[in-house]
Scaffold this motif. Structure first.
Motif, PDB file in Angstrom:
ATOM      1  N   TYR A  66       0.817  -1.216   0.000  1.00  0.00           N
ATOM      2  CA  TYR A  66       0.000   0.000   0.000  1.00  0.00           C
ATOM      3  C   TYR A  66       0.853   1.270   0.000  1.00  0.00           C
ATOM      4  N   LEU A  67       1.688   1.442   1.017  1.00  0.00           N
ATOM      5  CA  LEU A  67       2.491   2.668   1.080  1.00  0.00           C
ATOM      6  C   LEU A  67       3.434   2.749  -0.104  1.00  0.00           C
ATOM      7  N   GLY A  68       4.075   1.650  -0.424  1.00  0.00           N
ATOM      8  CA  GLY A  68       4.954   1.645  -1.588  1.00  0.00           C
ATOM      9  C   GLY A  68       4.213   1.968  -2.870  1.00  0.00           C
ATOM     10  N   GLY A  69       3.022   1.385  -3.030  1.00  0.00           N
ATOM     11  CA  GLY A  69       2.239   1.629  -4.246  1.00  0.00           C
ATOM     12  C   GLY A  69       1.799   3.069  -4.387  1.00  0.00           C
ATOM     13  N   LEU A  70       1.379   3.664  -3.294  1.00  0.00           N
ATOM     14  CA  LEU A  70       0.926   5.060  -3.341  1.00  0.00           C
ATOM     15  C   LEU A  70       2.066   6.013  -3.671  1.00  0.00           C
ATOM     16  N   MET A  71       3.216   5.814  -3.029  1.00  0.00           N
ATOM     17  CA  MET A  71       4.332   6.737  -3.249  1.00  0.00           C
ATOM     18  C   MET A  71       4.927   6.599  -4.644  1.00  0.00           C
ATOM     19  N   ALA A  72       5.042   5.363  -5.140  1.00  0.00           N
ATOM     20  CA  ALA A  72       5.576   5.183  -6.486  1.00  0.00           C
ATOM     21  C   ALA A  72       4.658   5.820  -7.528  1.00  0.00           C
ATOM     22  N   ALA A  73       3.359   5.618  -7.373  1.00  0.00           N
ATOM     23  CA  ALA A  73       2.415   6.226  -8.306  1.00  0.00           C
ATOM     24  C   ALA A  73       2.488   7.747  -8.232  1.00  0.00           C
ATOM     25  N   TYR A  74       2.720   8.271  -7.038  1.00  0.00           N
ATOM     26  CA  TYR A  74       2.893   9.717  -6.914  1.00  0.00           C
ATOM     27  C   TYR A  74       4.186  10.165  -7.588  1.00  0.00           C
ATOM     28  N   ASP A  75       5.273   9.448  -7.378  1.00  0.00           N
ATOM     29  CA  ASP A  75       6.543   9.809  -8.003  1.00  0.00           C
ATOM     30  C   ASP A  75       6.409   9.868  -9.522  1.00  0.00           C
ATOM     31  N   LEU A  76       5.619   8.974 -10.088  1.00  0.00           N
ATOM     32  CA  LEU A  76       5.468   8.920 -11.537  1.00  0.00           C
ATOM     33  C   LEU A  76       4.500   9.969 -12.068  1.00  0.00           C
ATOM     34  N   SER A  77       3.391  10.176 -11.370  1.00  0.00           N
ATOM     35  CA  SER A  77       2.314  11.012 -11.911  1.00  0.00           C
ATOM     36  C   SER A  77       2.195  12.386 -11.280  1.00  0.00           C
ATOM     37  N   LYS A  78       2.734  12.541 -10.066  1.00  0.00           N
ATOM     38  CA  LYS A  78       2.625  13.794  -9.296  1.00  0.00           C
ATOM     39  C   LYS A  78       1.174  14.145  -8.960  1.00  0.00           C
ATOM     40  N   ARG A  79       0.306  13.149  -8.857  1.00  0.00           N
ATOM     41  CA  ARG A  79      -1.075  13.411  -8.463  1.00  0.00           C
ATOM     42  C   ARG A  79      -1.119  13.688  -6.957  1.00  0.00           C
ATOM     43  N   PRO A  80      -1.555  14.856  -6.530  1.00  0.00           N
ATOM     44  CA  PRO A  80      -1.530  15.199  -5.098  1.00  0.00           C
ATOM     45  C   PRO A  80      -2.306  14.237  -4.216  1.00  0.00           C
ATOM     46  N   VAL A  81      -3.410  13.689  -4.716  1.00  0.00           N
ATOM     47  CA  VAL A  81      -4.224  12.795  -3.911  1.00  0.00           C
ATOM     48  C   VAL A  81      -3.422  11.586  -3.441  1.00  0.00           C
ATOM     49  N   LEU A  82      -2.487  11.135  -4.256  1.00  0.00           N
ATOM     50  CA  LEU A  82      -1.718   9.947  -3.913  1.00  0.00           C
ATOM     51  C   LEU A  82      -0.775  10.209  -2.748  1.00  0.00           C
ATOM     52  N   LEU A  83      -0.182  11.382  -2.719  1.00  0.00           N
ATOM     53  CA  LEU A  83       0.692  11.716  -1.599  1.00  0.00           C
ATOM     54  C   LEU A  83      -0.132  11.936  -0.335  1.00  0.00           C
ATOM     55  N   THR A  84      -1.303  12.541  -0.496  1.00  0.00           N
ATOM     56  CA  THR A  84      -2.179  12.749   0.660  1.00  0.00           C
ATOM     57  C   THR A  84      -2.539  11.418   1.315  1.00  0.00           C
ATOM     58  N   LYS A  85      -2.915  10.433   0.493  1.00  0.00           N
ATOM     59  CA  LYS A  85      -3.270   9.127   1.043  1.00  0.00           C
ATOM     60  C   LYS A  85      -2.033   8.397   1.576  1.00  0.00           C
ATOM     61  N   ALA A  86      -0.896   8.606   0.953  1.00  0.00           N
ATOM     62  CA  ALA A  86       0.334   7.990   1.452  1.00  0.00           C
ATOM     63  C   ALA A  86       0.680   8.517   2.840  1.00  0.00           C
ATOM     64  N   VAL A  87       0.471   9.808   3.058  1.00  0.00           N
ATOM     65  CA  VAL A  87       0.752  10.391   4.369  1.00  0.00           C
ATOM     66  C   VAL A  87      -0.220   9.833   5.408  1.00  0.00           C
ATOM     67  N   GLU A  88      -1.498   9.717   5.041  1.00  0.00           N
ATOM     68  CA  GLU A  88      -2.474   9.113   5.954  1.00  0.00           C
ATOM     69  C   GLU A  88      -2.009   7.723   6.385  1.00  0.00           C
TER      70      GLU A  88
END
Length: 587
Positions: A194-216
């Motif tokens: 989960y955490l790995g998946g969210l952060m990698a997807a954020y690194d690739l796409s820069k979608r803010p929602v993904l980092l928000t959920k990763a922080v949660e």
């Protein structure tokens, strides 16, 4: 209001589409770089989705008052900004049209397999943890936070499936990390998937929602360290973690569990600027660092450790496979993610790769091929190491890690070892009638790494020592204690890394042979893919299990896809993969 948001978003999509088409024509006519096109595409995609609503979880993990708060923070080491690590990838020359066409045909076939199985997950198991590919049902075994969906985010992006990615990101925005289908949350699995998946997807796409959920989620996992000695628990008591009353560290856990958090928590601190995540894991890795050369096999840690006693020394059982694998995998990878600025990871990496040689063996096989196999073993009271000559599929990651370490630390010998280990696991695939390697096999070790001639009498003597031996096994194998193939990625992971490190197309050919066998051998009557119960027999149809692990889409098919992609896509000079194949940016 919702209508206006959709209307504005539609305008943005139209504008983005026009610009992308214009840029594509410019690229074709004027030779603009691929990287510039990708950069524009990412920017426009980010603009399109930046206004998406993020549904906060029902519980705010950042507001938990810890009974055992951290002390002074250990910050991420920055070092000399001019310091650069050696390149990992080979310098690839331009390919001819025939080679390109062959590679692209193979890549399209992998993508077709992925989109088919993703479509089945979307139709029958949407927002559930895993698809049951025979009954077209679903299963929730990882807290019910849509494990396959989150695990597959970066695969969707890498394969250019933008509509599917957008839909998945919308779904992620609504995941509630304040609720769980289980009263205990597995720290290891939640972290890597989960955490790995969210952060990698954020690194690739820069979608803010993904980092928000990763922080949660990161704040939830941070609660695993709310213990008296600040060591993490293996399982988080969900309700107790919410109360902040403090958790009790288990007396004994597999060493991989506490040793496989460093990469994700380091990246989360890098992305957020909050040092607490890196601080938490740095103390754990200090324990491993200080104990590395005090074990019964110096350089390696025992299979089981006690974080409650902070004891990573006691025990005489050692393995490179399940229970310890990703602990070792993360040492050179965290070193790379930190830009080489934390030297303890270099010390631990080289220490483990030197010591691990004692758990490698060259098997006695009819053709005498120069390959290596990883083993587990134990140490007696005199310090003598005994191998069980058993290889797990899980240990097949090791070839890739040796290759990475060889490049990072300028040790060509490690790349050679990595090549022989990878060829050993490929041999495991090629030897069985369906072209797939079982979960666990035993072979006969040569007395030296120089090899040995095939000896039928000696083989017969050794197989009689194994009550699990079956007459139908290929020559050279004394058991297949676990005859399953459960869609695992470790061998293709090492094949992919060896290709990127050496540039040799032989690895692509070996990978294609593997993919063809796996794709055919695991396909169900409904066209999906499922784990196989026994790959040691030639009978058809093969017996299958009604389960498709999330790592089939997150790891196995991603590594196959990248093997047949241009080498600048997710370059190993720019990204480091976590143990669930989620790429984190090294920049």
């Amino acid at each position: 209001m919702g209508h206006l948001i959709r209307k504005n978003r539609d305008k943005l999509i139209l504008t983005a589409g026009v610009l992308v088409i214009w840029w594509s024509l410019t690229t074709f006519l004027h030779g603009a770089s691929k990287s510039e096109f990708v950069s524009l595409q990412r920017h426009m995609n980010s603009e399109v989705t930046s206004s998406r609503h993020v549904q906060g979880s029902s519980f705010d993990w950042s507001r938990v008052s810890f009974r055992y708060p951290p002390g002074s923070m250990t910050v991420i080491p920055m070092g000399n900004p001019s310091h650069t690590l050696p390149a990992i990838q080979a310098e690839f020359s331009s390919e001819g049209s025939l080679a390109m066409n062959l590679r692209e045909r193979r890549r399209r076939k992998v993508k077709d397999t992925f989109t088919n199985d993703w479509g089945a997950y979307r139709k029958y198991a949407w927002m559930k943890d895993a698809l049951k590919p025979l009954s077209m049902g679903y299963q929730d075994q990882f807290s019910g936070w849509a494990a396959t969906l989150v695990d597959s985010l970066d695969s969707l992006w890498i394969m250019g499936l933008r509509e599917e990615f957008d839909e998945a990101v919308d779904a992620v925005a609504g995941i509630d990390f304040g609720k769980s289908t289980s009263g205990r949350v597995n720290t290891f699995e939640t972290n890597i998937r989960y955490l790995g998946g969210l952060m990698a997807a954020y690194d690739l796409s820069k979608r803010p929602v993904l980092l928000t959920k990763a922080v949660e989620l990161g704040n939830l996992l941070y609660g695993a360290f709310n213990t008296e000695n600040r060591m993490p628990v293996d399982f988080i008591d969900f309700d107790a973690a919410k109360r902040g009353e403090g958790l009790v560290v288990e007396g004994s856990v597999v060493s991989a569990s506490p040793g496989t958090i460093s990469l994700e928590f380091t990246r989360l601190s890098q992305l957020t600027g909050d040092p607490k995540y890196y601080d938490a894991i740095s103390h754990v890795m200090d324990v491993f660092y200080e104990g590395q050369n005090k074990t019964q096999l110096p350089g390696l840690w025992p299979m089981m450790v006690s974080m409650s006693r902070q004891d990573v020394i006691s025990g005489n059982q050692f393995t490179l496979a399940g229970c310890a694998d990703s602990l070792y995998e993360y040492l050179p990878k965290t070193y790379a993610l930190l830009g080489g600025h934390e030297l303890k990871y270099e010390v631990m990496s080289i220490g483990f790769m030197e010591a691990a040689k004692k758990l490698l063996f060259r098997p006695m096989i009819p053709g005498g091929e120069d390959i290596l196999m990883p083993s587990s073993g134990w140490v007696d009271e005199n310090g003598r190491v005994y191998l069980d000559e058993e290889t797990e599929h899980l240990a097949c990651f090791l070839g890739g890690v040796y290759a990475l370490g060889g490049k990072l630390f300028n040790r060509g010998e490690y790349v050679d070892i990595g090549s022989k280990l990878t060829l050993g696991c490929v041999y495991g695939y090629q030897s069985f009638p369906n072209g797939m390697m079982p979960e666990r096999v035993n072979m006969v070790a040569c007395k030296t790494m120089d090899g040995c001639k095939w000896d039928t009498q000696h083989f017969d003597e050794e197989k009689r020592k194994r009550p699990e031996y079956k007459e139908h096994l290929p020559l050279g194998f004394t058991t297949a204690k676990d005859p399953r193939y459960i869609l695992r990625p470790e061998t293709i992971e090492s094949v992919f890394i060896m290709y990127r490190v050496t540039g040799s197309p032989k690895w692509q050919d070996l990978g294609w042979e593997m993919f063809t066998a796996i794709e055919n051998g695991t396909k169900t009557e409904l066209g999906t893919h499922a784990a196989v119960e026994d790959v040691t027999r030639a009978s058809k149809p093969l017996p299958q299990s009604d389960y498709m692990e999330s790592f089939w889409l997150a790891e196995t098919l991603k590594y196959f896809y990248l093997l047949f992609s241009p080498p600048d896509i997710i370059s190993l000079n720019e990204y480091v993969f976590n143990t669930e194949a989620h790429p984190f940016s090294r920049s």
